[in-house]
Enzyme design. Structure first.
Site, PDB file in Angstrom:
ATOM      1  N   ASN A  11      -4.015 -17.842  30.254  1.00 32.27           N
ATOM      2  CA  ASN A  11      -3.774 -16.254  30.662  1.00 32.27           C
ATOM      3  C   ASN A  11      -5.814 -15.947  31.487  1.00 32.27           C
ATOM      4  OD1 ASN A  11      -4.937 -13.261  30.657  1.00 32.27           O
ATOM      5  ND2 ASN A  11      -5.532 -13.093  28.359  1.00 32.27           N
ATOM      6  N   LYS A  13      -6.890 -14.137  33.169  1.00 33.73           N
ATOM      7  CA  LYS A  13      -7.501 -12.413  32.992  1.00 33.73           C
ATOM      8  C   LYS A  13      -8.195 -12.614  34.179  1.00 33.73           C
ATOM      9  CE  LYS A  13      -9.159 -13.737  28.434  1.00 33.73           C
ATOM     10  NZ  LYS A  13      -9.755 -13.923  27.218  1.00 33.73           N
ATOM     11  N   HIS A  96      -3.139  -6.923  24.645  1.00 38.13           N
ATOM     12  CA  HIS A  96      -4.021  -7.820  24.372  1.00 38.13           C
ATOM     13  C   HIS A  96      -5.396  -7.079  24.099  1.00 38.13           C
ATOM     14  CE1 HIS A  96      -7.748 -10.744  26.220  1.00 38.13           C
ATOM     15  NE2 HIS A  96      -6.560 -11.614  25.452  1.00 38.13           N
ATOM     16  N   GLU A  98      -8.499  -7.106  25.125  1.00 39.39           N
ATOM     17  CA  GLU A  98      -9.175  -6.621  25.746  1.00 39.39           C
ATOM     18  C   GLU A  98      -8.832  -5.575  26.161  1.00 39.39           C
ATOM     19  OE1 GLU A  98     -10.313 -10.319  27.741  1.00 39.39           O
ATOM     20  OE2 GLU A  98     -10.806 -11.135  25.826  1.00 39.39           O
ATOM     21  N   GLU A 165      -3.621 -13.379  17.816  1.00 40.71           N
ATOM     22  CA  GLU A 165      -4.583 -13.823  18.938  1.00 40.71           C
ATOM     23  C   GLU A 165      -6.047 -12.946  17.546  1.00 40.71           C
ATOM     24  OE1 GLU A 165      -4.825 -14.910  22.701  1.00 40.71           O
ATOM     25  OE2 GLU A 165      -5.283 -12.606  23.275  1.00 40.71           O
ATOM     26  N   GLY A 171     -12.847 -15.854  22.890  1.00 41.01           N
ATOM     27  CA  GLY A 171     -14.028 -15.357  24.543  1.00 41.01           C
ATOM     28  C   GLY A 171     -15.581 -16.513  23.683  1.00 41.01           C
ATOM     29  N   SER A 213      -9.819 -19.275  21.870  1.00 40.43           N
ATOM     30  CA  SER A 213     -10.506 -20.579  22.200  1.00 40.43           C
ATOM     31  C   SER A 213      -9.289 -21.796  21.715  1.00 40.43           C
ATOM     32  CB  SER A 213     -11.816 -20.775  20.915  1.00 40.43           C
ATOM     33  OG  SER A 213     -12.652 -19.587  21.229  1.00 40.43           O
TER      34      SER A 213
HETATM   35  P1  PGA Z   1      -9.685 -17.940  25.610  1.00 43.57           P
HETATM   36  O1  PGA Z   1      -8.526 -16.546  25.431  1.00 43.57           O
HETATM   37  O2  PGA Z   1      -8.750 -19.015  25.511  1.00 43.57           O
HETATM   38  O3  PGA Z   1     -10.557 -18.517  26.520  1.00 43.57           O
HETATM   39  O4  PGA Z   1     -10.160 -17.805  23.566  1.00 43.57           O
HETATM   40  C1  PGA Z   1      -8.018 -16.095  24.941  1.00 43.57           C
HETATM   41  C2  PGA Z   1      -7.097 -14.768  25.326  1.00 43.57           C
HETATM   42  O5  PGA Z   1      -7.554 -13.632  25.337  1.00 43.57           O
HETATM   43  O6  PGA Z   1      -6.242 -15.306  25.790  1.00 43.57           O
END
Ligand code: PGA
Length: 262
Positions: A11, A13, A96, A98, A165, A171, A213
């Site tokens: 992903n 983003k 997601h 976000e 998640e 993040g 992460s």
């Molecule tokens: P990250 O993000 O691996 O940077 O923690 C995962 C995600 O939000 O899909």
């Protein structure tokens, strides 16, 4: 979607800023591995790079980071699942964390159903903000799964991927990554919710991924001990060397346990 393959999703983003950079990262990843037998790789870049990246390599499937439920109409800024379908994109992330603040649970459900109606496989994200001492988060995730899959048929369920998640593990501001045991517990809970709603035979094929992460150091633990069907990778999917290492971790899983090997 191949039934017996692990799924590694990147992903991206809102990264990178330019198409040139996107092509560089994408081809860097594609060059990092040969033909994969046991792993499917899906990259979800910003939507405006999809068309171009499709031409860079066919080894990697493409996904969007979101899709709207209506096919077309007065919905400024939105991209519909049907549009993705016409572009040859087969996957999209839905719900997601976000994005969730923009939509109600009912709208997330409409997105899931909109994708399925257009032949797009939704990668449905669920996960709690925090782990409370009373374990209310278990019910929270249960409800997220139930509401997102409301009015989805048993047959369509086979075309849904679920990504657990936990928001606290995502993040740069993550409290910590989850443990493989924590993931395993949540994936069993999600399977039970699916079982109760759709019956065992419909549930067996549903893939449950871990996200939050994920990195080169913990990927194996989630796949092996957490029994994850795959991983949803944010930051490390923008680094070709690290992301291909995660892909290879998945591809080489169990390779030492074959009948002719020690
Ligand atoms: P990250 O993000 O691996 O940077 O923690 C995962 C995600 O939000 O899909």
């Amino acid at each position: 979607m191949a039934i017996n393959k692990k799924i590694i999703v990147g992903n991206w983003k809102m990264n990178p800023v330019s198409l040139k950079e996107a092509e560089k990262i994408f081809s860097g990843i594609a060059k990092g591995f040969a033909v994969l037998k046991k792993t499917q790789v899906i990259i979800c870049p910003p939507a405006l790079f999809l068309e171009k990246l499709k031409k860079v390599s066919t080894k990697i499937s493409l996904g969007s980071q979101d899709a709207f439920w209506e096919e077309s109409g007065a919905f400024t800024g939105e991209i519909s699942a049907s549009m993705l379908d016409t572009l040859g994109v087969r996957y999209t992330i839905v719900g997601h964390s976000e994005q969730r603040h923009k939509y109600t649970d009912e709208e997330i459900n409409r997105k899931v159903r909109g994708c399925l109606a257009s032949g797009i496989i939704p990668i449905l994200c669920v996960g709690e903000t925090e782990r409370d001492a009373d374990h209310k988060y278990l019910n929270f995730v249960k409800q997220q799964v139930e509401s997102a899959l409301d009015k989805v048929s048993k047959n369509s369920l086979a075309k849904v991927i679920i990504a657990y998640e936990p928001i606290w593990a995502i993040g740069k501001t993550a409290v910590r990554e989850a443990t493989s045991a924590e993931f395993l517990e949540m994936s069993l809970l999600i399977k039970k919710v699916l079982n109760d709603k759709f019956g065992k035979s419909a549930t067996d094929t549903v893939k449950i991924l871990y996200g939050g992460s994920v990195n080169t150091k913990n990927a194996l633990d989630f796949l092996e001990n957490g029994k994850a069907d795959g991983l949803l990778v944010g930051r490390e999917s923008l680094n070709p060397a690290k992301f291909t290492e995660i892909i290879k971790t998945s591809e080489n899983l169990n390779s030492l346990k074959g009948p002719n090997k020690k």
